[in-house]
Design an enzyme around this catalytic site. Sequence first.
Site, PDB file in Angstrom:
ATOM      1  N   GLU A 200     -10.116 -12.831  42.169  1.00 17.91           N
ATOM      2  CA  GLU A 200     -10.553 -11.441  42.007  1.00 17.91           C
ATOM      3  C   GLU A 200     -10.007 -10.566  43.128  1.00 17.91           C
ATOM      4  O   GLU A 200      -9.499  -9.466  42.882  1.00 17.91           O
ATOM      5  CB  GLU A 200     -12.079 -11.346  41.978  1.00 17.91           C
ATOM      6  CG  GLU A 200     -12.554  -9.906  41.813  1.00 17.91           C
ATOM      7  CD  GLU A 200     -14.057  -9.734  41.893  1.00 17.91           C
ATOM      8  OE1 GLU A 200     -14.498  -8.639  42.299  1.00 17.91           O
ATOM      9  OE2 GLU A 200     -14.790 -10.681  41.547  1.00 17.91           O
TER      10      GLU A 200
ATOM     11  N   SER B 123     -16.674 -21.134  42.768  1.00 14.22           N
ATOM     12  CA  SER B 123     -17.371 -19.947  42.284  1.00 14.22           C
ATOM     13  C   SER B 123     -17.992 -19.209  43.456  1.00 14.22           C
ATOM     14  O   SER B 123     -18.926 -19.696  44.097  1.00 14.22           O
ATOM     15  CB  SER B 123     -18.455 -20.343  41.278  1.00 14.22           C
ATOM     16  OG  SER B 123     -19.327 -19.264  41.034  1.00 14.22           O
ATOM     17  N   SER B 124     -17.497 -18.011  43.735  1.00 17.18           N
ATOM     18  CA  SER B 124     -17.979 -17.241  44.876  1.00 17.18           C
ATOM     19  C   SER B 124     -19.468 -16.932  44.759  1.00 17.18           C
ATOM     20  O   SER B 124     -20.231 -17.073  45.722  1.00 17.18           O
ATOM     21  CB  SER B 124     -17.178 -15.939  44.992  1.00 17.18           C
ATOM     22  OG  SER B 124     -17.667 -15.134  46.040  1.00 17.18           O
ATOM     23  N   ASN B 125     -19.918 -16.518  43.567  1.00 15.22           N
ATOM     24  CA  ASN B 125     -21.330 -16.149  43.445  1.00 15.22           C
ATOM     25  C   ASN B 125     -22.237 -17.375  43.515  1.00 15.22           C
ATOM     26  O   ASN B 125     -23.369 -17.287  43.976  1.00 15.22           O
ATOM     27  CB  ASN B 125     -21.565 -15.354  42.156  1.00 15.22           C
ATOM     28  CG  ASN B 125     -21.546 -16.206  40.910  1.00 15.22           C
ATOM     29  OD1 ASN B 125     -22.549 -16.791  40.527  1.00 15.22           O
ATOM     30  ND2 ASN B 125     -20.397 -16.283  40.263  1.00 15.22           N
TER      31      ASN B 125
ATOM     32  N   CYS C 210     -23.575 -14.437  33.095  1.00 20.24           N
ATOM     33  CA  CYS C 210     -23.693 -12.981  33.118  1.00 20.24           C
ATOM     34  C   CYS C 210     -22.928 -12.405  31.930  1.00 20.24           C
ATOM     35  O   CYS C 210     -22.250 -13.129  31.189  1.00 20.24           O
ATOM     36  CB  CYS C 210     -23.127 -12.435  34.421  1.00 20.24           C
ATOM     37  SG  CYS C 210     -21.337 -12.737  34.604  1.00 20.24           S
TER      38      CYS C 210
END
Length: 347
Positions: A129, A226-228, A15
């Site tokens: 985060e 990785s959360s996403n 991203c």
Amino acid sequence: MAVEKVILASPRGFCAGVERAIAALGWMVRLFEPPVYCYHEIVHNRLVVEAFEAAGVVFVDDVRAVPPGRPLMLSAHGTAPEVLAAARERSSIVVDAVCPLVTKVHHEIRTRAARGYQIVYVGHRGHEEAEGATAEAPEAIRFVETIEDAREVALDPSQPIALLAQTTLPVAEWEEIAAVVRERAHGAVWQPSRSDLCYATTNRQAALTALAAHVDAVVVVGSANSSNTRALERVARAAGVRHVERVNRPEELVGPFHGVVGLTAGASAAESVVSDIVRALAPRLGVEELHALDEDEFFPLPPELRDLVSAVAGLVAAATDADLDSATERESAQAVLDSLGTVAHAV
């Protein structure tokens, strides 16, 4: 592996925030002799971290581990105010690579807390985060991770309520939890006009949902922290895909795979790994791409780094033959990773 076809989800992979962070750390490696330090993993991807470690970057979870005066980058996930202050006291050069979308949430927390709101923050406990964001106003935060948390969180009816989120949450998970909070507050909840959820998170989930009906299995490229990326796993299973694997590299594929395999990548996973996995799957009928959405987001380098590059432009140009004007604007993260083995140091 008897794979007939691979269908690639589009969009997938890096991203704009990850592109920015990797490009920024790439410039730190160019500008300074190793070691360069980074607070937390620059992005949550094991292969990206390993590439930078090989180039002389040392990742730390405590800024006190950074030798005084050494250059330091702060990760894309956002940093608690007290850590940022400590970093600036300790290091002569500090570059904050926080994603602008995370910065937006930090600003919302500070603003709403200053106005007397109790803030219901939906996120994953222990994620960098979430830790950085909630540290902006810990006394105002009501941390919610699950539906059960949302049903039980203590809310003061005398205070206004703000509802904010970690940017990488699965869309369905966020919507379900947000609905419970709004119901408990009888609809009297402030939310930002633009969703806190990252455009890349929602776009990759939408693309995978569109792909799921056409495949027999799904491979998600990305790391376990990785959360996403983990959200993409859950989206695939929720869409009815029976065989779902998450891998960092092709050697981790388990299988067996047959028929049509869908392939996507988390927002911190490189396209080069996607290509490697396609080769490993060796589809008999080749590869198709299912294009669900367009993305044109771009985030420029952190301002302090742009200033630094400009200040040493002559040295960098002499040592690397780099085109600074174009490099500081749109050098791709994949190009940075490809170049790490042959980096020249200017200062």
